[in-house]
Write a protein that holds these residues in place. Structure first.
Motif, mmCIF file in Angstrom:
data_model
loop_
_atom_site.group_PDB
_atom_site.id
_atom_site.type_symbol
_atom_site.label_atom_id
_atom_site.label_comp_id
_atom_site.label_asym_id
_atom_site.label_seq_id
_atom_site.Cartn_x
_atom_site.Cartn_y
_atom_site.Cartn_z
ATOM 1 N N ALA A 33 0.847 -1.192 0.000
ATOM 2 C CA ALA A 33 0.000 0.000 0.000
ATOM 3 C C ALA A 33 0.884 1.245 0.000
ATOM 4 N N ILE A 34 0.354 2.314 -0.553
ATOM 5 C CA ILE A 34 1.025 3.611 -0.450
ATOM 6 C C ILE A 34 0.408 4.308 0.757
ATOM 7 N N GLU A 35 1.243 4.611 1.754
ATOM 8 C CA GLU A 35 0.692 5.131 3.008
ATOM 9 C C GLU A 35 1.247 6.497 3.362
ATOM 10 N N PHE A 36 0.412 7.277 4.036
ATOM 11 C CA PHE A 36 0.817 8.617 4.451
ATOM 12 C C PHE A 36 0.847 8.697 5.970
ATOM 13 N N GLU A 37 1.774 9.493 6.490
ATOM 14 C CA GLU A 37 1.867 9.710 7.929
ATOM 15 C C GLU A 37 0.974 10.879 8.319
ATOM 16 N N GLU A 38 0.183 10.676 9.391
ATOM 17 C CA GLU A 38 -0.625 11.790 9.858
ATOM 18 C C GLU A 38 0.221 12.841 10.542
ATOM 19 N N HIS A 39 1.319 12.374 11.108
ATOM 20 C CA HIS A 39 2.154 13.289 11.889
ATOM 21 C C HIS A 39 3.377 13.660 11.095
ATOM 22 N N GLU A 46 6.066 22.719 9.779
ATOM 23 C CA GLU A 46 6.142 24.173 9.654
ATOM 24 C C GLU A 46 6.101 24.586 8.178
ATOM 25 N N GLY A 47 6.837 23.822 7.357
ATOM 26 C CA GLY A 47 6.904 24.148 5.932
ATOM 27 C C GLY A 47 5.556 23.999 5.243
ATOM 28 N N MET A 48 4.869 22.884 5.490
ATOM 29 C CA MET A 48 3.548 22.673 4.876
ATOM 30 C C MET A 48 2.581 23.770 5.328
ATOM 31 N N ASN A 49 2.641 24.110 6.620
ATOM 32 C CA ASN A 49 1.733 25.155 7.113
ATOM 33 C C ASN A 49 1.975 26.482 6.400
ATOM 34 N N GLU A 50 3.243 26.821 6.253
ATOM 35 C CA GLU A 50 3.540 28.098 5.605
ATOM 36 C C GLU A 50 3.111 28.073 4.132
ATOM 37 N N PHE A 51 3.434 26.976 3.456
ATOM 38 C CA PHE A 51 3.125 26.865 2.033
ATOM 39 C C PHE A 51 1.614 26.886 1.789
ATOM 40 N N ASP A 95 8.550 20.081 -6.875
ATOM 41 C CA ASP A 95 7.391 19.387 -7.437
ATOM 42 C C ASP A 95 6.107 20.003 -6.912
ATOM 43 N N HIS A 96 5.025 19.790 -7.662
ATOM 44 C CA HIS A 96 3.741 20.394 -7.288
ATOM 45 C C HIS A 96 2.715 19.337 -6.916
ATOM 46 N N ASP A 97 3.108 18.060 -6.958
ATOM 47 C CA ASP A 97 2.198 16.995 -6.536
ATOM 48 C C ASP A 97 2.408 16.837 -5.025
ATOM 49 N N ILE A 98 1.405 17.235 -4.268
ATOM 50 C CA ILE A 98 1.583 17.323 -2.814
ATOM 51 C C ILE A 98 1.816 15.941 -2.201
ATOM 52 N N TYR A 99 1.227 14.882 -2.795
ATOM 53 C CA TYR A 99 1.457 13.530 -2.275
ATOM 54 C C TYR A 99 2.904 13.120 -2.497
ATOM 55 N N MET A 100 3.435 13.496 -3.659
ATOM 56 C CA MET A 100 4.818 13.131 -3.947
ATOM 57 C C MET A 100 5.765 13.876 -3.002
ATOM 58 N N ILE A 101 5.515 15.161 -2.793
ATOM 59 C CA ILE A 101 6.349 15.946 -1.868
ATOM 60 C C ILE A 101 6.291 15.331 -0.470
ATOM 61 N N ASP A 102 5.093 14.943 -0.058
ATOM 62 C CA ASP A 102 4.913 14.345 1.264
ATOM 63 C C ASP A 102 5.768 13.071 1.398
ATOM 64 N N LEU A 103 5.716 12.207 0.375
ATOM 65 C CA LEU A 103 6.447 10.936 0.443
ATOM 66 C C LEU A 103 7.956 11.127 0.315
ATOM 67 N N LYS A 138 -7.859 28.399 11.797
ATOM 68 C CA LYS A 138 -7.768 29.068 13.098
ATOM 69 C C LYS A 138 -6.617 28.467 13.921
ATOM 70 N N ASP A 139 -6.493 27.132 13.857
ATOM 71 C CA ASP A 139 -5.433 26.461 14.618
ATOM 72 C C ASP A 139 -4.065 26.582 13.945
ATOM 73 N N GLY A 140 -4.056 27.036 12.700
ATOM 74 C CA GLY A 140 -2.788 27.113 11.973
ATOM 75 C C GLY A 140 -2.265 25.754 11.551
ATOM 76 N N GLU A 141 -3.152 24.725 11.490
ATOM 77 C CA GLU A 141 -2.721 23.388 11.051
ATOM 78 C C GLU A 141 -3.323 23.085 9.682
ATOM 79 N N TYR A 142 -2.511 23.226 8.654
ATOM 80 C CA TYR A 142 -3.024 23.119 7.292
ATOM 81 C C TYR A 142 -2.903 21.710 6.722
ATOM 82 N N TYR A 143 -2.043 20.885 7.302
ATOM 83 C CA TYR A 143 -1.776 19.594 6.643
ATOM 84 C C TYR A 143 -1.704 18.429 7.615
ATOM 85 N N TYR A 144 -0.794 18.494 8.562
ATOM 86 C CA TYR A 144 -0.662 17.373 9.502
ATOM 87 C C TYR A 144 -1.652 17.562 10.639
#
Ligand code: ADP
Ligand code: ADP
Length: 542
Positions: free
Chosen positions: A273-279, A497-502, A463-471, A534-540
């Motif tokens: 499986a292709i898996e993503f980390e929540e944290h 921090e980077g994902m939040n800013e971006f 890269d602009h594919d957010i899943y690829m950047i994440d992995l 409001k929480d400043g959490e855009y991704y994780y």
């Protein structure tokens, strides 16, 4: 299976896996004896955006030729083309009956955007405006030009504009047409995330507000998720046969695809499986510092474009994701790091050898792939090179082909291989995901990560594919500013921090899929969207 036993595991240790096999049923189309066969067709629906998700070479384009009326399906009878009555008998009572009847009666008008926009200048001479004016059957041109942000290229020659501009011009030309059925073969190559999201919204509106049928092939899963009402998965054996499933909900379809197992079909299409980390991963920068730089500035000409970069350090063995809009100074920054450009102020304290894969790949030599790669590295053909580079980039099948005959995805894989095969300190890859399918993106990601680690090198991947950047990325460099005017580069930041800013710059938040933790774009203004901002959490999420 573990590869030892073909059928049932005698130890019951491993679940039994159905590998894709050619079906016993009649195909929709077969190109010839022992040639590629396609099973199943996607069913475009009025007022809906239908997606197709699957690897390259699995018959998506074949299906589109059929639905566009450019090719009559032969139901496997490649010697004698069946008449429409026979074909319609086959589809009576299915979702495709009406559509095929209209097709028979020449009652469907189709507009399509080709996959490889780089080829448009070969087919069209003249100014962008002339090309677009011919297509404006809906009177929607001005609106599309503004929303796609292509005013500036209207008076330029088509052969002088960039791939990202061509992609938006091609989409404008297609969507300006008056058609019942719009088919778009990949919308994201060369576009930044803002442009991808805009394209997705424009396509959705045309379906919803004008009741058109939209069919889109797309490999950027975050965008496909945003774009489509339902999706067909395509699987099989690339080059041999392809099977297109009945429609699935976008959420389930993408989840199944990522998990590697199609439930209704009881079919495993991938081992893992292709898996993503929540944290967000903890930022580990244990490798030695390879370059340290103070604040840098650089401007071109009379200051038409200026870049300022915050001071930072980069390390051995790390992959830095580089995110931000097009035209914001990402490549300029990489050239400064590599000592290929001198900054106006500041100085980079290292002389780094850089190996560069540009965004737009121009390899036009008349040369075979194997000869080309052999000319780049002495390691060519060694077992190490095969394992680390040729296999993950699936090069075996293209080795004997000519560079000029490669498809966009094949060219991309050869260019990534060429970049990684050079001896360097810094590997800069600009949009490696372009034209790769999902499996190939994951394999390329692994190859880049492993290579960087083993060689104590550093990779900078735009890269602009957010899943690829994440992995892919250990840390992020975030660019913002005003494209083509001024850019600002952050110091390398941890992923959270980077994902939040971006994403704050883009005003987009992601929630997590309950079942798989896959990141999904929130609807703007939804409760989660507002809360996360409001929480400043855009991704994780924690
Ligand atoms: P995709 O769009 O999913 O990449 P295609 O529909 O373009 O896949 O191609 C599927 C397979 O059909 C490929 O192996 C391709 O070589 C083969 N194919 C495409 N067109 C023809 C043709 N005219 N004759 C024989 N084979 C073809
Ligand atoms: P990105 O990599 O983020 O797309 P670039 O660093 O390539 O951005 O370019 C940033 C801006 O600088 C763009 O507007 C581009 O047209 C301009 N630019 C890039 N290289 C040059 C150059 N050699 N001379 C003048 N302008 C340039």
């Amino acid at each position: 299976s573990c590869g030892i036993c073909v059928e049932k595991c005698p130890f019951d240790a491993i679940e039994i896996i159905n590998l894709p096999q050619e079906l016993d049923d009649e195909p929709v189309h077969r190109y010839g004896e022992n040639a590629f066969a396609l099973y199943g067709l996607p069913a475009p629906e009025e007022g809906q955006v239908t997606g197709i998700l699957g690897p390259n070479g699995i018959g998506k384009t074949t299906a589109i030729h059929i639905l566009a009326g450019e090719m009559r399906p032969n139901l496997g009878e490649f010697n004698q083309e069946p008449d429409w009555d026979t074909i319609l008998d086959e589809y009576r009572g299915t979702g495709l009956q009406n559509y095929l009847e209209d097709l028979r009666d020449d009652d469907v008008t189709v507009a399509r955007k080709p996959q490889y926009v780089d080829q448009i200048p070969d087919q069209f001479d003249g100014k962008t405006r002339e090309l677009l004016e011919r297509t404006d059957e809906r009177g929607a041109l001005d609106d599309l030009v503004e929303r796609f942000g292509i005013e500036a290229v209207l008076d330029q020659d088509i052969d002088s504009i960039s791939g990202g501009e061509l992609q938006r011009v091609a989409m404008t030309a297609t969507l300006a047409r008056e058609a019942d059925f719009y088919f778009l073969d990949e919308i994201t190559p060369y576009l930044d995330i803002g442009q991808r999201v805009t394209a997705a919204r424009i396509i959705r509106e045309l379906a919803e507000e004008e009741d058109r049928s939209m069919l889109v092939v797309e490999h950027d899963l975050a965008i496909l998720d945003l774009l489509a009402d339902n999706i067909h998965l395509a699987y099989g054996s690339p080059g041999a046969f392809g099977i297109i499933t009945p429609p699935k909900s976008v959420r389930n379809g993408i989840n199944e695809y990522l998990s590697g197992y199609l439930e209704n079909e009881n079919m495993r299409i991938r081992q893992d499986a292709i898996e993503f980390e929540e944290h967000a991963p903890r930022t580990v920068t244990s490798g030695q510092v390879v370059a340290e730089y103070p604040e840098l500035t650089k401007s071109y000409g009379d200051g038409e474009f200026s870049l300022e970069a915050e001071a930072g350090q980069i390390h051995e063995g790390e992959v830095l994701g580089v995110v931000g809009p097009n035209g914001i100074g990402k490549s300029t920054f990489a050239q400064l790091l590599a000592g290929r450009l001198d900054p106006d102020t500041g100085e980079v304290d290292a002389e780094l050898d850089i190996s560069y894969k540009p965004q737009y790949i121009e390899i036009d030599q008349h040369m075979r792939v194997d000869a080309f790669l052999r000319s780049i590295t002495d390691d060519f053909g060694s077992s190490y090179w095969k394992t680390e580079i040729a296999q993950p980039l699936q090069l075996e099948r293209v080795m004997e082909q000519n560079l000029t005959d490669l498809s966009g995805g094949e060219r991309q894989r050869v260019a990534i291989a060429a970049c990684l095969s050079k001896d360097a300190d810094l590997y800069l890859l600009d949009e490696p995901s372009a034209h790769l399918d999902v499996e190939q993106r994951v394999l390329a990601t692994d190859a880049i990560r492993r290579y960087t680690e083993i060689h104590d090198a550093t990779a900078l991947v735009i890269d602009h594919d957010i899943y690829m950047i994440d992995l892919l990325a250990d840390r992020l460099l975030v660019f913002d500013g005003e494209p083509a005017q001024h850019g600002h580069a952050s110091a390398p930041k941890g992923m959270r921090e980077g994902m939040n800013e971006f994403l704050a710059n883009l005003d987009v938040t992601f929630r997590r899929d309950e079942r798989t933790s896959r990141p999904r774009v929130n609807k703007p203004g939804s409760q989660l969207d507002r809360q996360q901002k409001k929480d400043g959490e855009y991704y994780y999420t924690d």
